[in-house]
Design a protein around this motif. Structure first.
Motif, PDB file in Angstrom:
ATOM      1  N   GLY A  15       0.802  -1.212   0.006  1.00  0.00           N
ATOM      2  CA  GLY A  15       0.091  -0.187   0.113  1.00  0.00           C
ATOM      3  C   GLY A  15       0.811   1.238   0.060  1.00  0.00           C
ATOM      4  N   ARG A  16       0.673   2.049  -0.751  1.00  0.00           N
ATOM      5  CA  ARG A  16       1.386   3.492  -1.010  1.00  0.00           C
ATOM      6  C   ARG A  16       1.132   4.442   0.221  1.00  0.00           C
ATOM      7  NH1 ARG A  16       2.133   4.394  -7.427  1.00  0.00           N
ATOM      8  NH2 ARG A  16       2.933   2.303  -7.683  1.00  0.00           N
ATOM      9  N   LEU A  17       2.206   5.000   0.876  1.00  0.00           N
ATOM     10  CA  LEU A  17       1.710   6.268   1.677  1.00  0.00           C
ATOM     11  C   LEU A  17       2.112   7.572   0.489  1.00  0.00           C
ATOM     12  CD1 LEU A  17       3.452   5.296   4.893  1.00  0.00           C
ATOM     13  CD2 LEU A  17       1.021   5.200   4.250  1.00  0.00           C
ATOM     14  N   ASP A  18       1.445   8.733   0.837  1.00  0.00           N
ATOM     15  CA  ASP A  18       1.754   9.734   0.003  1.00  0.00           C
ATOM     16  C   ASP A  18       3.090  10.198   0.358  1.00  0.00           C
ATOM     17  OD1 ASP A  18      -0.946   9.599  -0.704  1.00  0.00           O
ATOM     18  OD2 ASP A  18      -1.807  11.350   0.585  1.00  0.00           O
ATOM     19  N   LYS A  19       3.475  11.103  -0.581  1.00  0.00           N
ATOM     20  CA  LYS A  19       4.940  11.782  -0.462  1.00  0.00           C
ATOM     21  C   LYS A  19       4.986  12.377   0.826  1.00  0.00           C
ATOM     22  CE  LYS A  19       8.133  14.549  -3.034  1.00  0.00           C
ATOM     23  NZ  LYS A  19       8.371  15.477  -3.884  1.00  0.00           N
ATOM     24  N   ASP A  20       4.060  13.053   1.277  1.00  0.00           N
ATOM     25  CA  ASP A  20       4.306  13.896   2.558  1.00  0.00           C
ATOM     26  C   ASP A  20       3.851  12.766   3.810  1.00  0.00           C
ATOM     27  OD1 ASP A  20       5.455  15.942   1.529  1.00  0.00           O
ATOM     28  OD2 ASP A  20       3.494  16.688   0.732  1.00  0.00           O
ATOM     29  N   THR A  21       3.268  11.695   3.640  1.00  0.00           N
ATOM     30  CA  THR A  21       3.083  10.927   4.663  1.00  0.00           C
ATOM     31  C   THR A  21       4.188  10.071   5.371  1.00  0.00           C
ATOM     32  OG1 THR A  21       0.669  10.555   3.717  1.00  0.00           O
ATOM     33  CG2 THR A  21       1.294   9.094   5.617  1.00  0.00           C
ATOM     34  N   THR A  22       4.254  10.182   6.724  1.00  0.00           N
ATOM     35  CA  THR A  22       5.284   9.402   7.347  1.00  0.00           C
ATOM     36  C   THR A  22       4.820   8.204   8.024  1.00  0.00           C
ATOM     37  OG1 THR A  22       5.027  10.445   9.218  1.00  0.00           O
ATOM     38  CG2 THR A  22       6.538  11.582   8.051  1.00  0.00           C
ATOM     39  N   THR A  69      -3.933   2.200  10.849  1.00  0.00           N
ATOM     40  CA  THR A  69      -4.168   3.143  11.835  1.00  0.00           C
ATOM     41  C   THR A  69      -3.175   4.468  11.561  1.00  0.00           C
ATOM     42  OG1 THR A  69      -5.021   1.966  13.652  1.00  0.00           O
ATOM     43  CG2 THR A  69      -4.332   4.056  14.265  1.00  0.00           C
ATOM     44  N   TYR A  70      -3.707   5.503  11.676  1.00  0.00           N
ATOM     45  CA  TYR A  70      -2.961   6.727  11.193  1.00  0.00           C
ATOM     46  C   TYR A  70      -3.326   7.706  12.444  1.00  0.00           C
ATOM     47  CZ  TYR A  70      -2.822   5.085   6.285  1.00  0.00           C
ATOM     48  OH  TYR A  70      -2.367   4.161   5.432  1.00  0.00           O
ATOM     49  N   GLN A  71      -2.096   8.652  12.681  1.00  0.00           N
ATOM     50  CA  GLN A  71      -2.201   9.955  13.484  1.00  0.00           C
ATOM     51  C   GLN A  71      -2.207  10.965  12.372  1.00  0.00           C
ATOM     52  OE1 GLN A  71      -0.575   9.704  16.790  1.00  0.00           O
ATOM     53  NE2 GLN A  71      -0.583  11.624  17.569  1.00  0.00           N
ATOM     54  N   TYR A 120      -7.162   6.170  -2.834  1.00  0.00           N
ATOM     55  CA  TYR A 120      -6.393   7.251  -3.340  1.00  0.00           C
ATOM     56  C   TYR A 120      -6.423   8.505  -2.279  1.00  0.00           C
ATOM     57  CZ  TYR A 120      -3.853  10.796  -5.943  1.00  0.00           C
ATOM     58  OH  TYR A 120      -3.163  11.718  -6.609  1.00  0.00           O
ATOM     59  N   HIS A 121      -5.398   8.879  -1.555  1.00  0.00           N
ATOM     60  CA  HIS A 121      -5.419   9.914  -0.534  1.00  0.00           C
ATOM     61  C   HIS A 121      -6.502   9.782   0.327  1.00  0.00           C
ATOM     62  CE1 HIS A 121      -2.197  11.793  -2.681  1.00  0.00           C
ATOM     63  NE2 HIS A 121      -2.899  12.541  -3.767  1.00  0.00           N
ATOM     64  N   GLN A 122      -6.949   8.618   1.030  1.00  0.00           N
ATOM     65  CA  GLN A 122      -8.274   8.559   1.546  1.00  0.00           C
ATOM     66  C   GLN A 122      -8.416   9.404   2.646  1.00  0.00           C
ATOM     67  OE1 GLN A 122      -9.403   4.375   1.891  1.00  0.00           O
ATOM     68  NE2 GLN A 122     -10.692   4.896   3.865  1.00  0.00           N
ATOM     69  N   ILE A 123      -7.341   9.500   3.832  1.00  0.00           N
ATOM     70  CA  ILE A 123      -7.805  10.159   4.901  1.00  0.00           C
ATOM     71  C   ILE A 123      -7.786  11.745   4.686  1.00  0.00           C
ATOM     72  CG2 ILE A 123      -6.725  10.669   6.930  1.00  0.00           C
ATOM     73  CD1 ILE A 123      -5.973   7.568   7.184  1.00  0.00           C
ATOM     74  N   ARG A 124      -6.928  12.060   3.724  1.00  0.00           N
ATOM     75  CA  ARG A 124      -6.803  13.594   3.228  1.00  0.00           C
ATOM     76  C   ARG A 124      -8.245  13.923   2.650  1.00  0.00           C
ATOM     77  NH1 ARG A 124      -1.166  14.909   3.710  1.00  0.00           N
ATOM     78  NH2 ARG A 124       0.031  13.083   3.457  1.00  0.00           N
ATOM     79  N   ARG A 125      -8.784  12.852   1.981  1.00  0.00           N
ATOM     80  CA  ARG A 125     -10.135  13.239   1.284  1.00  0.00           C
ATOM     81  C   ARG A 125     -11.268  13.104   2.441  1.00  0.00           C
ATOM     82  NH1 ARG A 125      -9.991   9.373  -3.188  1.00  0.00           N
ATOM     83  NH2 ARG A 125     -11.973  10.409  -4.182  1.00  0.00           N
ATOM     84  N   ALA A 148      -0.538  17.058   8.628  1.00  0.00           N
ATOM     85  CA  ALA A 148       0.520  16.064   9.051  1.00  0.00           C
ATOM     86  C   ALA A 148      -0.267  14.917   9.115  1.00  0.00           C
ATOM     87  CB  ALA A 148       1.198  16.126  10.085  1.00  0.00           C
ATOM     88  N   LEU A 149       0.250  13.687   8.617  1.00  0.00           N
ATOM     89  CA  LEU A 149      -0.411  12.130   8.474  1.00  0.00           C
ATOM     90  C   LEU A 149       0.748  11.342   8.900  1.00  0.00           C
ATOM     91  CD1 LEU A 149      -3.130  10.451   8.176  1.00  0.00           C
ATOM     92  CD2 LEU A 149      -2.503  10.700   5.837  1.00  0.00           C
ATOM     93  N   LYS A 150       0.402  10.325   9.687  1.00  0.00           N
ATOM     94  CA  LYS A 150       1.703   9.445   9.890  1.00  0.00           C
ATOM     95  C   LYS A 150       0.926   8.140  10.229  1.00  0.00           C
ATOM     96  CE  LYS A 150       5.139   8.538  13.411  1.00  0.00           C
ATOM     97  NZ  LYS A 150       5.984   8.948  14.501  1.00  0.00           N
TER      98      LYS A 150
END
Ligand code: URA
Length: 234
Positions: free
Chosen positions: A99-106, A131-133, A184-189, A200-202
């Motif tokens: 599963g891909r993480l976005d460029k700015d996701t850590t 799970t994401y913070q 795609y970009h699920q949490i941001r969307r 920020a997403l981790k």
């Protein structure tokens, strides 16, 4: 399998380059005896320039992805492969991100060459939670838990509702969100649908496997057998 093929599959070079390494005496056994084309001791006994070989397939790595790196070599700029030994990008079977993480996701990223594991972890049918913070631009308003948990939220440009997700509020602008799919970009969307913006997403866990606290950003190690059990669940 022959020694040349094994080393080529592990990314130590093309077959021709490996033959060169063998001729130059760079491949030995654990006692330092130089190996030739016809030798093939057990994997654990082989040394390349004095170092034990990387593990054979199936291999899964646990990686702490920093911001600023993409997960795909198709994208321009720095990729996660820049942070791993260069031979890892040449392995056969290939090591792919789970599963891909976005460029700015850590955060926690697994990389594997095990196709079955990859499928199990990314297919929404298997319900492996991730799970994401999340750090937000604006304070949470209180309706987000119901919006995300209801199983009826349809993201912009899509038709199928999202599976229910679990929100834990950690602070005015901080939350943990657990999802079982990876659009795609699920949490941001999702937060955009709630009128907010993710700053920020981790990723902090996959299944019951938490990002180890001692694994610094950019660092990686081989996933241990017990950790694999935590990822897969029952
Ligand atoms: N959701 C996102 O929006 N981005 C990620 O990197 C992971 C989940």
């Amino acid at each position: 399998m022959k020694l040349v093929k094994l080393l080529a599959n592990l990314g130590y070079g093309s077959r021709r380059e490996i033959e060169g390494h063998l001729r130059k005496g760079r491949v030995t056994d654990a006692s330092g005896r130089v190996l030739g084309l016809k030798d093939f001791p057990p994997h654990a006994e082989i040394r390349f320039q004095g170092e034990p070989l990387d593990p054979p397939a199936p291999l899964t790595l646990l990686f702490h992805k920093p911001a600023g790196y993409t997960c795909s070599t198709d994208d321009p700029g720095d990729t996660i492969y820049d942070l791993l030994p260069s031979r890892f990008a040449l392995r056969n079977p290939v090591l792919s991100p789970v599963g891909r993480l976005d460029k700015d996701t850590t955060g926690l990223l697994l990389m594997t060459d095990d196709g079955q594991l990859l499928h199990r972890l990314i297919s929404p049918k298997h319900h492996v939670p991730k799970t994401y913070q999340v750090t937000l631009d604006r304070p949470l308003e209180g309706h987000e838990g119901d919006l995300f948990g209801g199983g009826e939220l349809v993201l912009r440009g899509e038709e199928k509702p999202l599976l229910p997700a679990k929100l834990e509020v950690l602070g005015e602008k901080e939350a943990r969100l657990t999802i079982e799919e990876g659009r795609y970009h699920q949490i941001r969307r999702m937060f955009a649908a709630a009128g907010n913006h993710v700053v920020a997403l981790k990723r902090v866990a996959i299944g019951a496997l938490a990002l180890p606290e001692d694994l610094e950003e950019g660092a990686w190690r081989v996933l241990e057998a017990e950790e694999l059990g935590l990822v897969k669940g029952g």
